[in-house]
Design an enzyme around this catalytic site. Structure first.
Site, short mmCIF file in Angstrom:
data_model
loop_
_atom_site.label_atom_id
_atom_site.label_comp_id
_atom_site.label_asym_id
_atom_site.label_seq_id
_atom_site.Cartn_x
_atom_site.Cartn_y
_atom_site.Cartn_z
N HIS A 38 -0.60 7.71 0.19
CA HIS A 38 -1.15 7.65 0.21
C HIS A 38 -2.41 7.92 1.38
O HIS A 38 -1.54 7.84 2.58
CB HIS A 38 0.41 6.95 1.12
CG HIS A 38 1.66 5.96 0.58
ND1 HIS A 38 3.11 6.32 1.32
CD2 HIS A 38 1.18 5.38 -0.30
CE1 HIS A 38 2.99 5.80 -0.36
NE2 HIS A 38 2.19 5.28 -0.62
N PRO A 39 -3.44 8.91 1.11
CA PRO A 39 -4.03 8.68 1.94
C PRO A 39 -5.25 7.99 3.01
O PRO A 39 -5.11 6.95 2.00
CB PRO A 39 -5.08 9.93 0.72
CG PRO A 39 -5.05 9.24 -0.11
CD PRO A 39 -3.84 8.74 -0.40
#
Length: 567
Positions: free
Chosen positions: A497-498
């Site tokens: 989930h950058p």
């Protein structure tokens, strides 16, 4: 004969001689679009669909990967193969992480139409309402929870919560309960309730805290990616062109205005122009990399690579945040958890047969069925730890192992540590240098220790007694804080989930403003997870779709949807 959107997977005219690729306009030989969208992931698919609703404008969507034809994409359980697919996944790696046992950590990202929504776990999760109120409080008007909830509802078709003020009905993205949930889900909820932890019916509703089932983006047993949801109808429009297998190298400016996108396709340079705007929707790794290759970034660093500096913006690529996790894993003497064993073979064979016959069975489900949100400290105003139930034996490498087992993944929702994305060189074929700097802030490690201890409490509750085997990881000998920290450093993985590398904010150093316009230039916006000022407390696909829905109104000059009230 009905005109349809043009797909271009390989052959285009070379730069300088490119012609239009849409049937509706190819006769004029015009190569300029109104809007060019770079990146065919969750945000790009939404933008392409919404902007092309106006038949008077021409939209082009450019995606580095292929079309989403691989059958694994459309099978929900296909995520187990897609997470390391050599063609449909960028398969990035971080730099060795100093505070995580000097290990490089795997960072998958979708390289296919639909982006990571075509390869992820299909979980529909929005984060905590206070996360968005923080965005507005930090100087981003229009981004409070009341402001963004209407856009979540706009995109959603929720099969279960049809009358909820928190959910939408009739939107393009189908959201539903799984076709079946493993019995371990009820055991987990019973265990949580025995510890006075709430059972939550809807993690995206009024209250996030508690344990319960998770909803997924699935439609009749098939994955609902941003591509299938938003391009299903849009691809028939003659004013939309979709170009696949095209790697964008940079954006070209005239008098500081973004006018042209240069890319490689079939190993040849190509380009096309935008009359109104270019929109970067390439994600938290690629969007800052494209900005830097275009001369927008830290000036001295760009000059060292031989890139001319158009605008000195040292925050491009910084503020990288991601969810980091570690697991508590048990074996089980029963076949209730999923797994590979002689005892489970008849059930597995029947379950796999159900999919081609009825679109049911194990293949129609993800295995990330349930979980919970808790506060690791009583003084917090919202949960800071997410638990994800693993109803299967998982090896340290993340694969389903031989035998049966289960566990809880402990996920740190709002890490204090932040990293940076930089360039390895000017060539777009070279992956960016990604340094998340996991656990560089010691408080993150302390929070994870509390999270693992919490997970153990849940898994040691009496409800698990008839399915519990031995604790495999961390193991009974790992008890002290220091031993748990060593385990966390050695085994932590990202949850993919950058965010944050083109941060939105009111300061002159923030990369984009509240309208998502890139500071220092004109005609360029960023619309993807990279604009998040801070990590939200949940999965990121639904929030990215919301961001793109809201951005489509901004770009089109439409007034925003009325803010939600009475919630």
């Amino acid at each position: 004969m009905k005109r349809r959107c043009q797909w271009r997977d390989a052959v285009l005219p070379a730069a300088g001689g490119i012609r239009s690729m849409s049937v509706a306009t190819s006769q004029a030989g015009e190569n300029r679009y109104d809007y060019v969208i770079v990146g065919g992931g969750s945000a790009g698919c939404v933008l392409a669909a919404r902007l092309s609703e106006n038949p008077d404008i021409r939209v082009c969507l450019i995606e580095a990967g292929p079309r989403d034809r691989n059958p694994l994409i459309h099978i929900p359980l296909g995520v187990m193969r897609l997470i390391n697919h050599p063609r449909l996944n960028w398969r990035y790696w971080s730099t060795p992480q100093q505070h995580a046992a000097d290990r490089p950590i795997y960072l998958p990202r979708g390289r296919v139409l639909g982006g990571s929504s075509s390869i992820n776990g299909s979980i529909y999760m929005r984060g905590h309402r206070a996360d968005y109120d923080d965005w507005a409080k930090w100087g981003n008007p229009g981004w409070s929870y009341a402001d963004v909830l209407p856009y979540f509802r706009k995109s959603e078709n929720n099969e279960q919560f049809q009358d909820s003020p928190y959910h939408g009905r009739g939107g393009p993205m189908n959201v539903t309960d799984l076709e079946s949930y493993n019995p371990l889900v009820d055991i987990m909820c019973e265990a949580a309730e025995s510890l006075q932890l709430a059972r939550t019916a809807d993690f995206n509703g009024k209250e996030q805290e508690g344990f319960g089932r998770r909803q997924v983006t699935v439609r009749r047993g098939r994955r609902e990616s941003a591509a299938t949801a938003f391009l299903r109808n849009a691809r028939s429009r003659p004013n939309l062109t979709i170009i696949c297998n095209a790697l964008v190298s940079r954006i070209v400016f005239e008098n500081r205005r973004a006018t042209r996108v240069e890319f490689k396709q079939d190993d040849k340079p190509r380009s096309l122009s935008a009359k109104r705007e270019i929109v970067l929707a390439a994600g938290a790794f690629a969007s800052p990399a494209i900005l830097m290759r275009s001369g927008i970034g830290n000036g001295p660093a760009l000059q060292e690579l031989g890139i001319g500096v158009l605008h000195h913006a040292p925050q491009v690529g910084s503020n990288l945040q991601d969810h980091i996790s570690a697991a508590v894993q048990y074996s089980s003497p029963t076949t209730m958890p999923y797994g590979l064993s002689l005892r489970s073979m008849p059930w597995l064979a029947w379950s796999f047969l159900q999919y081609p016959l009825f679109r049911r069975g194990l293949l129609a489900n993800t295995i990330l069925h349930a979980g919970g949100f808790v506060k690791s400290r009583p003084d917090l105003d919202r949960p800071d730890i997410q638990f994800i139930l693993l109803p299967a034996e998982r090896t340290p490498e993340g694969r389903v192992g031989i035998g049966h087992g289960y566990g809880l993944v402990t996920l740190l929702l709002r890490p204090r540590s932040s990293g940076i994305v930089t360039l390895a060189g000017r060539d777009p074929d070279r992956a960016p240098v990604i340094d998340p700097r996991f656990y560089s802030e010691m408080e993150d490690l302390d929070d994870m220790v509390r999270g693992l201890r919490f997970a153990r409490r849940v898994l040691e509750a009496p409800a698990w007694q008839h399915v519990r085997g031995e604790e495999l990881r961390p193991g009974p000998s790992v008890q002290s804080d220091e031993a748990l920290k060593d385990y966390i450093r050695a085994t932590s993985v990202t949850c993919f989930h950058p965010v944050g590398t083109c941060r939105m904010g009111p300061d002159a150093n923030d990369v984009v403003d509240a309208q998502l316009r890139v500071r220092g230039v004109e005609g360029l916006r960023v619309v993807d997870a990279s604009i998040m000022p801070r990590m939200i407390g949940g999965n990121t696909n639904a929030p990215v779709i919301m961001i793109a829905e809201k951005a489509a109104d901004m770009i089109s000059g439409r007034p925003p949807l009325p803010a939600a009230t009475g919630l």
